[in-house]
Every structure is written in structure tokens, then in C-alpha cells.
Enzyme design. Structure first.
Site, mmCIF file in Angstrom:
data_model
loop_
_atom_site.group_PDB
_atom_site.id
_atom_site.type_symbol
_atom_site.label_atom_id
_atom_site.label_comp_id
_atom_site.label_asym_id
_atom_site.label_seq_id
_atom_site.Cartn_x
_atom_site.Cartn_y
_atom_site.Cartn_z
ATOM 1 C CE1 TYR A 57 -4.167 -1.540 -0.281
ATOM 2 C CE2 TYR A 57 -3.123 -3.175 1.126
ATOM 3 C CZ TYR A 57 -4.146 -2.809 0.269
ATOM 4 O OH TYR A 57 -5.139 -3.707 -0.052
ATOM 5 C CD GLN A 92 -16.776 -1.106 -6.574
ATOM 6 O OE1 GLN A 92 -16.654 -2.275 -6.253
ATOM 7 N NE2 GLN A 92 -17.095 -0.746 -7.807
ATOM 8 C CG HIS A 110 -14.227 -0.901 -1.442
ATOM 9 N ND1 HIS A 110 -14.213 -1.473 -2.695
ATOM 10 C CD2 HIS A 110 -15.325 -1.419 -0.821
ATOM 11 C CE1 HIS A 110 -15.246 -2.294 -2.827
ATOM 12 N NE2 HIS A 110 -15.939 -2.266 -1.712
ATOM 13 C CB CYS A 121 -6.042 6.137 19.513
ATOM 14 S SG CYS A 121 -5.784 6.852 17.871
ATOM 15 N N GLY A 177 -16.980 1.617 -14.954
ATOM 16 C CA GLY A 177 -15.644 1.035 -14.789
ATOM 17 C C GLY A 177 -15.500 0.069 -13.637
ATOM 18 C CG ASN A 203 -17.019 -1.905 -17.257
ATOM 19 O OD1 ASN A 203 -16.440 -1.120 -16.529
ATOM 20 N ND2 ASN A 203 -16.779 -3.202 -17.250
ATOM 21 C CG LEU A 204 -12.303 -1.425 -22.024
ATOM 22 C CD1 LEU A 204 -12.441 -0.246 -22.963
ATOM 23 C CD2 LEU A 204 -10.901 -1.444 -21.405
ATOM 24 C CB ALA A 221 -14.291 5.695 -17.950
HETATM 25 N N1 APR Z 1 -12.893 2.627 -19.096
HETATM 26 C C1 APR Z 1 -13.953 1.935 -18.583
HETATM 27 N N2 APR Z 1 -13.838 0.725 -18.008
HETATM 28 C C2 APR Z 1 -12.598 0.211 -17.922
HETATM 29 C C3 APR Z 1 -11.448 0.866 -18.430
HETATM 30 C C4 APR Z 1 -11.640 2.134 -19.040
HETATM 31 N N3 APR Z 1 -10.628 2.829 -19.545
HETATM 32 N N4 APR Z 1 -10.368 0.074 -18.185
HETATM 33 C C5 APR Z 1 -10.828 -1.024 -17.568
HETATM 34 N N5 APR Z 1 -12.169 -0.960 -17.418
HETATM 35 C C6 APR Z 1 -13.066 -1.915 -16.772
HETATM 36 C C7 APR Z 1 -12.650 -3.364 -16.914
HETATM 37 O O1 APR Z 1 -13.209 -3.902 -18.109
HETATM 38 C C8 APR Z 1 -13.250 -3.992 -15.659
HETATM 39 O O2 APR Z 1 -14.576 -4.469 -15.922
HETATM 40 O O3 APR Z 1 -13.041 -1.642 -15.376
HETATM 41 C C9 APR Z 1 -13.328 -2.836 -14.680
HETATM 42 C C10 APR Z 1 -12.350 -2.923 -13.517
HETATM 43 O O4 APR Z 1 -12.638 -4.048 -12.756
HETATM 44 P P1 APR Z 1 -11.801 -4.465 -11.457
HETATM 45 O O5 APR Z 1 -10.341 -4.440 -11.758
HETATM 46 O O6 APR Z 1 -12.383 -5.741 -10.965
HETATM 47 O O7 APR Z 1 -12.071 -3.268 -10.428
HETATM 48 P P2 APR Z 1 -13.318 -2.975 -9.509
HETATM 49 O O8 APR Z 1 -14.589 -3.433 -10.138
HETATM 50 O O9 APR Z 1 -13.216 -1.546 -9.092
HETATM 51 O O10 APR Z 1 -13.013 -3.890 -8.233
HETATM 52 C C11 APR Z 1 -13.919 -3.852 -7.162
HETATM 53 O O11 APR Z 1 -12.549 -5.269 -5.808
HETATM 54 O O12 APR Z 1 -10.334 -5.756 -5.352
HETATM 55 C C12 APR Z 1 -11.497 -5.193 -4.851
HETATM 56 O O13 APR Z 1 -11.807 -3.534 -3.201
HETATM 57 C C13 APR Z 1 -11.282 -3.744 -4.500
HETATM 58 O O14 APR Z 1 -12.613 -1.814 -4.987
HETATM 59 C C14 APR Z 1 -12.115 -3.020 -5.531
HETATM 60 C C15 APR Z 1 -13.207 -4.028 -5.846
#
Ligand code: APR
Length: 236
Positions: A57, A92, A110, A121, A177, A203-204, A221
Site C-alpha cells: 500500500y 470503490q 472501500h 486509538c 468502470g 464499461n470497457l 470511461a
Molecule cells: N474505461 C472503462 N472501463 C474500464 C477501463 C476504461 N478505460 N479500463 C478497464 N475498465 C473496466 C474493466 O473492463 C473492468 O470491468 O473496469 C473494470 C475494472 O474491474 P476491477 O479491476 O475488478 O475493479 P473494480 O470493479 O473496481 O473492483 C472492485 O474489488 O479488489 C477489490 O476492493 C477492491 O474496490 C475493488 C473491488
């Protein structure tokens, strides 16, 4: 899209920050920057190897200083500034790109990279440094008790009551996304629909819950969100 929309809830995930250069979670190899999720994003992992988790992190926090909001973050901030009805942006993401773009009506379900939670504390403080070297808590000054203020797998996301209330009262739910792989966020579309909202996904790739949405737009996005914001602001 209906014209009689007053209240909007927007959910964002890693895809909204991808074009800023922040890695998404679920790469094709199933690894998150080379790590299995269970090795870095669970309370068990932190108990087993706190140094590994802190360094992971710390590296992500340091990376934040090298990235900038993109067109999608900026468009959502513009919508926040101009939308006359209720609006809640639920992210998220643990980065701070939405607030740096100017979003105000925002919550981090998150947690946040720039927040430290002191297990001595129980206070949370703004934090911009390195946690691995046993920094003192800015609040109680005790060393060695800070953990990243991140909601790990198996932990309860923040502000769920506020989110559920906003979902129950919204006319439009928009998901941007996110892969729809992680609950409870993945279930927000079903809650919103249950209460009668219109639902839109951008979403992509089609997310796991794509079929729940009234409308799905496929693309980046940074392209889709500014167009949608222009569209919805034209109608007010
Ligand atoms: N524009 C739009 N969508 C996009 C782009 C883009 N440029 N690039 C990637 N994506 C999409 C991918 O196709 C995918 O479906 O964004 C999504 C990202 O998915 P994840 O990596 O799974 O992320 P997320 O959904 O935010 O994960 C949820 O999981 O690991 C935990 O707590 C963590 O908050 C996170 C949660």
C-alpha cells in the site's frame, strides 16, 4: 433515458482511473500488481505479514502522487457542480482522483490510500507518507499501530446505510468502470432497480452483472462519461 430524473447515484470502480495510469485489480493473469489478492488485501494477510501489506500500500500511495484525474473524473465533477437534484458518487476506488477533479458529493466505500487507521486509538487521520517504517499515529502519537484505512476482503464497506438510502431514493443509477465481481457494490444495480430507478452501465468490457442494467454502453470511461454528462446536463 427518462427526462424526469432528480436523484442520481453513481458507482465507480477501477476502470474510471485506468486511463490515469492506476492499475485495475483483475488483470488477465488474476494477479494484482503481481500479488494474489489474498496475500495483500485481507486482514489475515496483514496479521501474517504486515510488512508485505504495508509496503504494497505504501507503493500504491506513492504512485498516487504521479497520476492525475482524467476526462471521466472531470466530467463527473462537472455533473456534481451543476446537477440541481441529489447526487451521490460512491467510489470503490481508494485513490483521490475524484476529489482532485473537484467532486464534492462523494464517499469512499472501500476506504482511502491517504487515510491511516490507528489500531491503538481507533482514530483515522489523513496520511501521505510511508507506513512500513512504524510511523507514529498523528492522533495518539503511538508508533507501530497504523494500518491502511482500506476495506479488505471480509471487512464491512463504509457508509452502507447512507448508500442504501440513496439507492432507495434515486431515479437513476449509473455504474462506471467496475467488473461487478465484488459485493455488496455489485448488487447496487439490483437494489436501485427494486426501488424503480433507471440503470445505466459504462464499461470497457461487459461486467458480470451487465444483464441487470436497462442500458449498457461499452467503451473507455474517458470517452463515454463526458458524452453522458453533456447529455444529461442538456436535459435540465
Ligand atoms: N474505461 C472503462 N472501463 C474500464 C477501463 C476504461 N478505460 N479500463 C478497464 N475498465 C473496466 C474493466 O473492463 C473492468 O470491468 O473496469 C473494470 C475494472 O474491474 P476491477 O479491476 O475488478 O475493479 P473494480 O470493479 O473496481 O473492483 C472492485 O474489488 O479488489 C477489490 O476492493 C477492491 O474496490 C475493488 C473491488
Amino acid at each position: 433515458m427518462q427526462r424526469d430524473i432528480q436523484n442520481i447515484v453513481i458507482l465507480t470502480g477501477a476502470g474510471v482511473s485506468a486511463e490515469s495510469g492506476v492499475a485495475t485489480f483483475r488483470g488477465p493473469d488474476g494477479l494484482w500488481e503481481g500479488h494474489r489478492v489474498e496475500d495483500v488485501a485481507t486482514p489475515e494477510a496483514f496479521a501474517r505479514d504486515p510488512d508485505l501489506v504495508q509496503k504494497f500500500y505504501d507503493a500504491r500511495r506513492a504512485k498516487l502522487r504521479t497520476v492525475e484525474p482524467n476526462a471521466a473524473h472531470r466530467a463527473l465533477a462537472k455533473l456534481d457542480a451543476h446537477w440541481p437534484g441529489d447526487l451521490l458518487l460512491v467510489t470503490q476506488n481508494v485513490d483521490d482522483l475524484h476529489e482532485r477533479a473537484g467532486s464534492k458529493r462523494l464517499l469512499h466505500m472501500h476506504g482511502e490510500l491517504n487515510s491511516a487507521w490507528c489500531l491503538a486509538c481507533d482514530e483515522r487521520s489523513r496520511f501521505d507518507g510511508v507506513m512500513a517504517d512504524d510511523q507514529a499515529c498523528p492522533h495518539c502519537q503511538q508508533s507501530g499501530h497504523l494500518r491502511p484505512d482500506i476495506v479488505w476482503f471480509g471487512e464491512m464497506p463504509y457508509q452502507m446505510e447512507r448508500i442504501e438510502l440513496a439507492l432507495a431514493q434515486c431515479d437513476l443509477f449509473v455504474s462506471i468502470g467496475t467488473s461487478g465481481a465484488v459485493y455488496p457494490a455489485a448488487g447496487f444495480v439490483q437494489s436501485a432497480r427494486h426501488y424503480g430507478a433507471q440503470t445505466l452501465e459504462m464499461n470497457l468490457d461487459p461486467s458480470e452483472g451487465s444483464f441487470h442494467f436497462h442500458e449498457s454502453r461499452k467503451g473507455r470511461a474517458g470517452d463515454l462519461v463526458p458524452d453522458w454528462v453533456a447529455e444529461i446536463l442538456r436535459d435540465i
